[in-house]
Scaffold this motif. Structure first.
Motif, PDB file in Angstrom:
ATOM      1  N   SER A  72      29.454  31.177  39.880  1.00 41.58           N
ATOM      2  CA  SER A  72      28.172  30.792  39.266  1.00 41.58           C
ATOM      3  C   SER A  72      28.263  30.700  37.746  1.00 41.58           C
ATOM      4  CB  SER A  72      27.069  31.759  39.674  1.00 41.58           C
ATOM      5  OG  SER A  72      27.343  33.057  39.177  1.00 41.58           O
ATOM      6  N   THR A  73      29.098  31.537  37.138  1.00 48.35           N
ATOM      7  CA  THR A  73      29.263  31.496  35.678  1.00 48.35           C
ATOM      8  C   THR A  73      30.597  30.891  35.264  1.00 48.35           C
ATOM      9  OG1 THR A  73      30.154  33.746  35.664  1.00 48.35           O
ATOM     10  CG2 THR A  73      27.765  33.499  35.295  1.00 48.35           C
ATOM     11  N   ASN A  74      31.468  30.613  36.261  1.00 50.75           N
ATOM     12  CA  ASN A  74      32.794  30.054  36.018  1.00 50.75           C
ATOM     13  C   ASN A  74      33.592  30.958  35.078  1.00 50.75           C
ATOM     14  OD1 ASN A  74      34.723  28.097  36.642  1.00 50.75           O
ATOM     15  ND2 ASN A  74      34.270  26.929  34.798  1.00 50.75           N
ATOM     16  N   GLU A  75      33.665  32.240  35.457  1.00 54.50           N
ATOM     17  CA  GLU A  75      34.357  33.234  34.640  1.00 54.50           C
ATOM     18  C   GLU A  75      35.210  34.140  35.519  1.00 54.50           C
ATOM     19  OE1 GLU A  75      31.261  34.152  31.049  1.00 54.50           O
ATOM     20  OE2 GLU A  75      30.817  35.029  32.995  1.00 54.50           O
ATOM     21  N   LEU A  76      36.209  34.750  34.903  1.00 55.93           N
ATOM     22  CA  LEU A  76      36.995  35.799  35.538  1.00 55.93           C
ATOM     23  C   LEU A  76      36.470  37.123  35.005  1.00 55.93           C
ATOM     24  CD1 LEU A  76      40.600  34.322  35.334  1.00 55.93           C
ATOM     25  CD2 LEU A  76      39.015  34.289  37.258  1.00 55.93           C
ATOM     26  N   ILE A  77      36.066  38.005  35.911  1.00 59.06           N
ATOM     27  CA  ILE A  77      35.383  39.239  35.538  1.00 59.06           C
ATOM     28  C   ILE A  77      36.298  40.446  35.700  1.00 59.06           C
ATOM     29  CG2 ILE A  77      33.349  40.685  35.998  1.00 59.06           C
ATOM     30  CD1 ILE A  77      32.549  37.852  35.224  1.00 59.06           C
ATOM     31  N   ASN A  78      36.293  41.319  34.705  1.00 60.93           N
ATOM     32  CA  ASN A  78      36.918  42.629  34.790  1.00 60.93           C
ATOM     33  C   ASN A  78      35.772  43.625  34.848  1.00 60.93           C
ATOM     34  OD1 ASN A  78      37.909  45.227  34.110  1.00 60.93           O
ATOM     35  ND2 ASN A  78      39.674  44.326  33.112  1.00 60.93           N
ATOM     36  N   GLU A  79      35.502  44.135  36.058  1.00 67.51           N
ATOM     37  CA  GLU A  79      34.379  45.060  36.258  1.00 67.51           C
ATOM     38  C   GLU A  79      34.570  46.357  35.487  1.00 67.51           C
ATOM     39  OE1 GLU A  79      31.622  44.409  37.886  1.00 67.51           O
ATOM     40  OE2 GLU A  79      32.208  42.548  38.862  1.00 67.51           O
ATOM     41  N   GLU A  80      35.791  46.860  35.468  1.00 68.30           N
ATOM     42  CA  GLU A  80      36.079  48.138  34.827  1.00 68.30           C
ATOM     43  C   GLU A  80      35.747  48.130  33.337  1.00 68.30           C
ATOM     44  OE1 GLU A  80      40.139  50.335  33.691  1.00 68.30           O
ATOM     45  OE2 GLU A  80      39.865  50.038  35.850  1.00 68.30           O
ATOM     46  N   LEU A  81      36.162  47.073  32.640  1.00 65.62           N
ATOM     47  CA  LEU A  81      35.915  46.983  31.194  1.00 65.62           C
ATOM     48  C   LEU A  81      34.600  46.287  30.865  1.00 65.62           C
ATOM     49  CD1 LEU A  81      39.464  46.067  29.829  1.00 65.62           C
ATOM     50  CD2 LEU A  81      38.376  48.311  29.955  1.00 65.62           C
ATOM     51  N   GLY A  82      34.015  45.612  31.857  1.00 68.89           N
ATOM     52  CA  GLY A  82      32.752  44.915  31.610  1.00 68.89           C
ATOM     53  C   GLY A  82      32.915  43.680  30.740  1.00 68.89           C
ATOM     54  N   ILE A  83      33.998  42.929  30.975  1.00 65.38           N
ATOM     55  CA  ILE A  83      34.214  41.710  30.208  1.00 65.38           C
ATOM     56  C   ILE A  83      34.441  40.530  31.143  1.00 65.38           C
ATOM     57  CG2 ILE A  83      35.066  42.815  28.114  1.00 65.38           C
ATOM     58  CD1 ILE A  83      37.886  42.306  29.008  1.00 65.38           C
ATOM     59  N   ALA A  84      34.164  39.333  30.631  1.00 60.94           N
ATOM     60  CA  ALA A  84      34.318  38.110  31.410  1.00 60.94           C
ATOM     61  C   ALA A  84      35.078  37.087  30.573  1.00 60.94           C
ATOM     62  CB  ALA A  84      32.954  37.556  31.796  1.00 60.94           C
ATOM     63  N   TYR A  85      36.123  36.518  31.188  1.00 67.08           N
ATOM     64  CA  TYR A  85      36.926  35.490  30.534  1.00 67.08           C
ATOM     65  C   TYR A  85      36.454  34.128  31.019  1.00 67.08           C
ATOM     66  CZ  TYR A  85      40.076  39.360  29.474  1.00 67.08           C
ATOM     67  OH  TYR A  85      40.601  40.530  29.016  1.00 67.08           O
ATOM     68  N   PRO A  86      36.178  33.178  30.133  1.00 70.39           N
ATOM     69  CA  PRO A  86      35.705  31.857  30.564  1.00 70.39           C
ATOM     70  C   PRO A  86      36.823  31.032  31.208  1.00 70.39           C
ATOM     71  CG  PRO A  86      36.072  31.858  28.202  1.00 70.39           C
ATOM     72  CD  PRO A  86      36.288  33.281  28.672  1.00 70.39           C
ATOM     73  N   VAL A  87      36.433  30.162  32.134  1.00 71.62           N
ATOM     74  CA  VAL A  87      37.365  29.208  32.740  1.00 71.62           C
ATOM     75  C   VAL A  87      36.937  27.837  32.250  1.00 71.62           C
ATOM     76  CG1 VAL A  87      38.228  28.212  34.876  1.00 71.62           C
ATOM     77  CG2 VAL A  87      37.731  30.662  34.751  1.00 71.62           C
ATOM     78  N   ILE A  88      37.823  27.139  31.564  1.00 72.79           N
ATOM     79  CA  ILE A  88      37.518  25.839  30.966  1.00 72.79           C
ATOM     80  C   ILE A  88      38.406  24.787  31.602  1.00 72.79           C
ATOM     81  CG2 ILE A  88      37.406  24.530  28.812  1.00 72.79           C
ATOM     82  CD1 ILE A  88      37.210  27.368  27.437  1.00 72.79           C
ATOM     83  N   ASP A  89      37.786  23.809  32.247  1.00 73.62           N
ATOM     84  CA  ASP A  89      38.520  22.747  32.951  1.00 73.62           C
ATOM     85  C   ASP A  89      39.554  23.315  33.911  1.00 73.62           C
ATOM     86  OD1 ASP A  89      37.118  20.669  31.783  1.00 73.62           O
ATOM     87  OD2 ASP A  89      38.527  20.456  30.131  1.00 73.62           O
ATOM     88  N   GLY A  90      39.185  24.387  34.613  1.00 77.21           N
ATOM     89  CA  GLY A  90      40.066  24.979  35.599  1.00 77.21           C
ATOM     90  C   GLY A  90      41.105  25.921  35.038  1.00 77.21           C
ATOM     91  N   ILE A  91      41.126  26.097  33.733  1.00 77.83           N
ATOM     92  CA  ILE A  91      42.137  26.942  33.082  1.00 77.83           C
ATOM     93  C   ILE A  91      41.466  28.189  32.511  1.00 77.83           C
ATOM     94  CG2 ILE A  91      43.871  27.067  31.249  1.00 77.83           C
ATOM     95  CD1 ILE A  91      44.001  23.973  31.466  1.00 77.83           C
ATOM     96  N   PRO A  92      41.887  29.382  32.969  1.00 73.65           N
ATOM     97  CA  PRO A  92      41.288  30.609  32.424  1.00 73.65           C
ATOM     98  C   PRO A  92      41.702  30.820  30.968  1.00 73.65           C
ATOM     99  CG  PRO A  92      42.611  31.057  34.395  1.00 73.65           C
ATOM    100  CD  PRO A  92      42.843  29.637  34.019  1.00 73.65           C
ATOM    101  N   ASN A  93      40.726  31.100  30.121  1.00 77.22           N
ATOM    102  CA  ASN A  93      40.985  31.439  28.724  1.00 77.22           C
ATOM    103  C   ASN A  93      41.007  32.956  28.654  1.00 77.22           C
ATOM    104  OD1 ASN A  93      41.078  31.908  26.011  1.00 77.22           O
ATOM    105  ND2 ASN A  93      39.406  30.547  25.487  1.00 77.22           N
ATOM    106  N   MET A  94      42.193  33.526  28.737  1.00 81.90           N
ATOM    107  CA  MET A  94      42.323  34.973  28.826  1.00 81.90           C
ATOM    108  C   MET A  94      42.682  35.620  27.501  1.00 81.90           C
ATOM    109  SD  MET A  94      43.798  35.156  32.664  1.00 81.90           S
ATOM    110  CE  MET A  94      43.787  36.922  32.685  1.00 81.90           C
TER     111      MET A  94
END
Length: 114
Positions: A72-94
């Protein structure tokens, strides 16, 4: 230096019959060598979707823990740290600086309540 490499790549690709790859098209676009047909093709394509199979190999660069994909947000989520990395054009920006905070630390929430 990069523009010189793009120029050489553009010259080499003009002589080939195969369509240029996405990386080559970006390079050609940056050098101004992309044809109008290739430009219109690029604008018609929808953005690439993230492949959830990559989650088997990707981990958070900070905690080295597995990530969860939130479509829904197109992000990769780290629940433990409470951060979300965006995914842009199918590529995770980590890159950690590109991540957003999803919630405050529990300690901060508790101190704000008291």
């Amino acid at each position: 230096m990069l523009s010189g490499a793009c120029g050489r790549l553009a010259s080499a690709l003009r002589g080939t019959l195969a369509p240029p790859s996405a990386v080559a098209r970006r390079c050609l676009h940056a050098s101004g060598s992309l044809s109008s047909a290739e430009k219109s093709e690029r604008t018609r394509k929808p953005p690439q979707a993230f492949d959830p199979a990559l989650l088997e190999f990707l981990v958070c660069p900070l905690s080295k823990k597995p990530l969860r994909y939130e479509a829904s947000t197109n992000e990769l989520i780290n629940e433990e740290l409470g951060i979300a990395y965006p995914v842009i054009d199918g590529i995770p920006n980590m890159i950690p600086q590109a991540a957003r905070m999803t919630h405050q630390n529990k300690k901060q929430e508790e101190t704000e309540r008291h």
